[in-house]
Design a protein around this motif. Structure first.
Motif, PDB file in Angstrom:
ATOM      1  N   SER A   1       0.828  -1.201   0.000  1.00 20.27           N
ATOM      2  CA  SER A   1       0.000   0.000   0.000  1.00 20.27           C
ATOM      3  C   SER A   1       0.864   1.253   0.000  1.00 20.27           C
ATOM      4  O   SER A   1       1.951   1.278   0.594  1.00 20.27           O
ATOM      5  CB  SER A   1      -0.930   0.016   1.216  1.00 20.27           C
TER       6      SER A   1
ATOM      7  N   PRO B   1       0.721   5.910   3.922  1.00 20.46           N
ATOM      8  CA  PRO B   1      -0.523   6.510   4.424  1.00 20.46           C
ATOM      9  C   PRO B   1      -0.380   7.979   4.789  1.00 20.46           C
ATOM     10  O   PRO B   1      -1.384   8.665   5.009  1.00 20.46           O
ATOM     11  CB  PRO B   1      -0.847   5.657   5.657  1.00 20.46           C
TER      12      PRO B   1
ATOM     13  N   ASP C   1      -0.246  13.299   1.462  1.00 22.13           N
ATOM     14  CA  ASP C   1      -1.324  14.283   1.500  1.00 22.13           C
ATOM     15  C   ASP C   1      -1.787  14.542   0.070  1.00 22.13           C
ATOM     16  O   ASP C   1      -1.139  15.265  -0.690  1.00 22.13           O
ATOM     17  CB  ASP C   1      -0.822  15.577   2.143  1.00 22.13           C
ATOM     18  N   TYR C   2      -2.939  13.952  -0.286  1.00 19.31           N
ATOM     19  CA  TYR C   2      -3.404  14.054  -1.665  1.00 19.31           C
ATOM     20  C   TYR C   2      -3.957  15.429  -2.000  1.00 19.31           C
ATOM     21  O   TYR C   2      -4.227  15.714  -3.163  1.00 19.31           O
ATOM     22  CB  TYR C   2      -4.441  12.970  -1.943  1.00 19.31           C
TER      23      TYR C   2
ATOM     24  N   TYR D   1     -16.972   3.804  -3.540  1.00 20.39           N
ATOM     25  CA  TYR D   1     -16.011   4.825  -3.108  1.00 20.39           C
ATOM     26  C   TYR D   1     -16.143   5.088  -1.611  1.00 20.39           C
ATOM     27  O   TYR D   1     -15.142   5.375  -0.940  1.00 20.39           O
ATOM     28  CB  TYR D   1     -16.223   6.132  -3.881  1.00 20.39           C
ATOM     29  N   ARG D   2     -17.335   5.017  -1.085  1.00 23.33           N
ATOM     30  CA  ARG D   2     -17.534   5.212   0.353  1.00 23.33           C
ATOM     31  C   ARG D   2     -17.218   3.933   1.128  1.00 23.33           C
ATOM     32  O   ARG D   2     -16.620   3.975   2.210  1.00 23.33           O
ATOM     33  CB  ARG D   2     -18.970   5.660   0.623  1.00 23.33           C
TER      34      ARG D   2
ATOM     35  N   ALA E   1     -13.240   3.299   0.957  1.00 23.51           N
ATOM     36  CA  ALA E   1     -12.490   4.557   0.813  1.00 23.51           C
ATOM     37  C   ALA E   1     -11.058   4.443   1.297  1.00 23.51           C
ATOM     38  O   ALA E   1     -10.149   5.063   0.715  1.00 23.51           O
ATOM     39  CB  ALA E   1     -13.216   5.680   1.558  1.00 23.51           C
ATOM     40  N   HIS E   2     -10.837   3.656   2.326  1.00 30.82           N
ATOM     41  CA  HIS E   2      -9.500   3.543   2.921  1.00 30.82           C
ATOM     42  C   HIS E   2      -9.217   2.094   3.294  1.00 30.82           C
ATOM     43  O   HIS E   2     -10.119   1.344   3.651  1.00 30.82           O
ATOM     44  CB  HIS E   2      -9.395   4.424   4.173  1.00 30.82           C
ATOM     45  N   GLY E   3      -7.948   1.730   3.195  1.00 28.50           N
ATOM     46  CA  GLY E   3      -7.513   0.445   3.712  1.00 28.50           C
ATOM     47  C   GLY E   3      -7.510  -0.705   2.739  1.00 28.50           C
ATOM     48  O   GLY E   3      -7.264  -1.844   3.149  1.00 28.50           O
ATOM     49  N   TYR E   4      -7.745  -0.429   1.445  1.00 25.18           N
ATOM     50  CA  TYR E   4      -7.816  -1.524   0.469  1.00 25.18           C
ATOM     51  C   TYR E   4      -6.903  -1.278  -0.735  1.00 25.18           C
ATOM     52  O   TYR E   4      -7.273  -1.549  -1.862  1.00 25.18           O
ATOM     53  CB  TYR E   4      -9.264  -1.740   0.027  1.00 25.18           C
TER      54      TYR E   4
ATOM     55  N   SER F   1      -7.077   3.827  -2.496  1.00 21.30           N
ATOM     56  CA  SER F   1      -8.023   4.562  -1.666  1.00 21.30           C
ATOM     57  C   SER F   1      -8.827   5.544  -2.507  1.00 21.30           C
ATOM     58  O   SER F   1      -8.440   5.890  -3.631  1.00 21.30           O
ATOM     59  CB  SER F   1      -7.286   5.324  -0.562  1.00 21.30           C
TER      60      SER F   1
ATOM     61  N   PRO G   1      -9.238   8.864  -1.834  1.00 25.20           N
ATOM     62  CA  PRO G   1      -8.459  10.079  -2.090  1.00 25.20           C
ATOM     63  C   PRO G   1      -7.398   9.896  -3.172  1.00 25.20           C
ATOM     64  O   PRO G   1      -7.143  10.810  -3.960  1.00 25.20           O
ATOM     65  CB  PRO G   1      -7.824  10.379  -0.727  1.00 25.20           C
TER      66      PRO G   1
END
Length: 310
Positions: free
Chosen positions: A15, A18, A21-22, A198-199, A202-205, A208, A210
């Motif tokens: 990944s 983290p 900053d997008y 998307y919701r 959204a994170h962790g897969y 992401s 963003p």
């Protein structure tokens, strides 16, 4: 289905940082901090490669031709699959999908021509797509010289490359060349980024929300996100498109738009084979030798191409 342990291992190992900053990230920083993971399986030795170039708007477009070694009695011209690699329109090159292209060539008994198109943000929409179309047109015109059959051509791509493949199929319907199939592997098809997946993821897969939204900003610049050339799902008329194979991954922000496109194609009268790969994440097809489902999915993709070319 629960997240597959092999997918979880891929998330933990590969990944992106983290802390990125997008809201302020530039492409150089992402390219320096994140690389698309390479497959664990060694490259196939039953496929030869050749470097070619197609003329493009700003200069030659690098191509890599994959040719499966001939089998006994195989004397006819092989079909051709033009392949577009993924990488969010910003990352990736011919090596990114080298293992995947080799496997498709060998298993589908097709020439595969992988396209090294221009990347955003240095070359925003529609530069990479234009390169892809120029390459497709050149391949169709020179099919016989390549040892291929110009009447049996497909387009294929993963992620942002799936976006290009879908957009090419729409353009080729109107401008040619005639295509037999479109193979769309967890494609990005809607710049709106508003689908429920998307919701949900959204994170962790791995990919992401963003990050994908950032990719779209790099690619589109000031272009209209609803332009069907950028968002093929927004095309008002999908009738007359070539048959499609659409793969989605269960734990992927792009899942819902891929599946919505498959349903829209079916509603337009297009023959579609659509499959959700349960327990898997975005990018799993690139992980031959590391993710068991990758090998199975590539075999099914190759079978779809063989059927389309038969």
């Amino acid at each position: 289905m629960p997240l597959h342990p092999q997918a979880q291992a891929m998330i933990e190992a590969y990944s992106p940082d983290p802390e990125l900053d997008y809201a302020q990230l530039d492409a150089a920083r992402l390219r320096g901090s994140f690389a698309i993971p390479e497959p664990a399986a060694p490259p196939r030795e039953d496929v030869g490669t050749q470097t070619l170039h197609a003329p493009g708007a700003t200069g030659p477009i690098p191509l890599r031709l994959y040719r499966p070694f001939a089998k006994e009695g195989e004397a006819y011209a092989l079909p051709i699959t033009v392949y577009l690699h993924g990488g969010g329109f910003v990352l990736g090159d011919l090596d990114t999908t080298d293992g995947l292209c080799r496997s498709l060539a060998a298993r589908a008994r097709t020439l595969v021509v992988s396209v090294d198109y221009r990347l955003a943000p240095e070359a925003p929409f529609p530069a990479g797509l234009d390169d892809a179309y120029d390459a497709l047109a050149w391949v169709a015109h020179h099919a016989a010289e390549l040892g291929g059959d110009g009447e049996r051509i497909a387009v294929a791509g993963d992620s942002s490359g799936g976006n290009f493949a879908a957009a090419l199929a729409q353009r080729a319907r109107d401008d040619g060349p005639r295509l037999r199939h479109q193979l769309l592997l967890y494609p990005a098809l809607d710049a709106a980024c508003t689908h429920a997946s998307y919701r949900e993821f959204a994170h962790g897969y791995f990919l992401s929300a963003p990050m994908m939204q950032w990719y779209w900003r790099q690619y589109l610049a000031d272009a209209d996100p609803a332009d069907p050339r950028a968002s093929p799902l927004r095309a008002p008329d999908l009738r007359g498109l070539p048959p499609a194979t659409v793969f989605s991954a269960e734990y992927d922000v792009l899942r819902d738009e891929a599946e919505a496109y498959a349903q829209a194609l079916i509603a337009a009268g297009v023959a579609v084979g659509s499959k959700r790969w349960d327990g898997q994440i975005h990018g799993f097809l690139l992980q031959q030798g590391r993710v068991d489902a990758a090998d199975t999915a590539i075999e099914e993709a190759a079978a779809a191409l063989r059927a389309a070319f038969a």
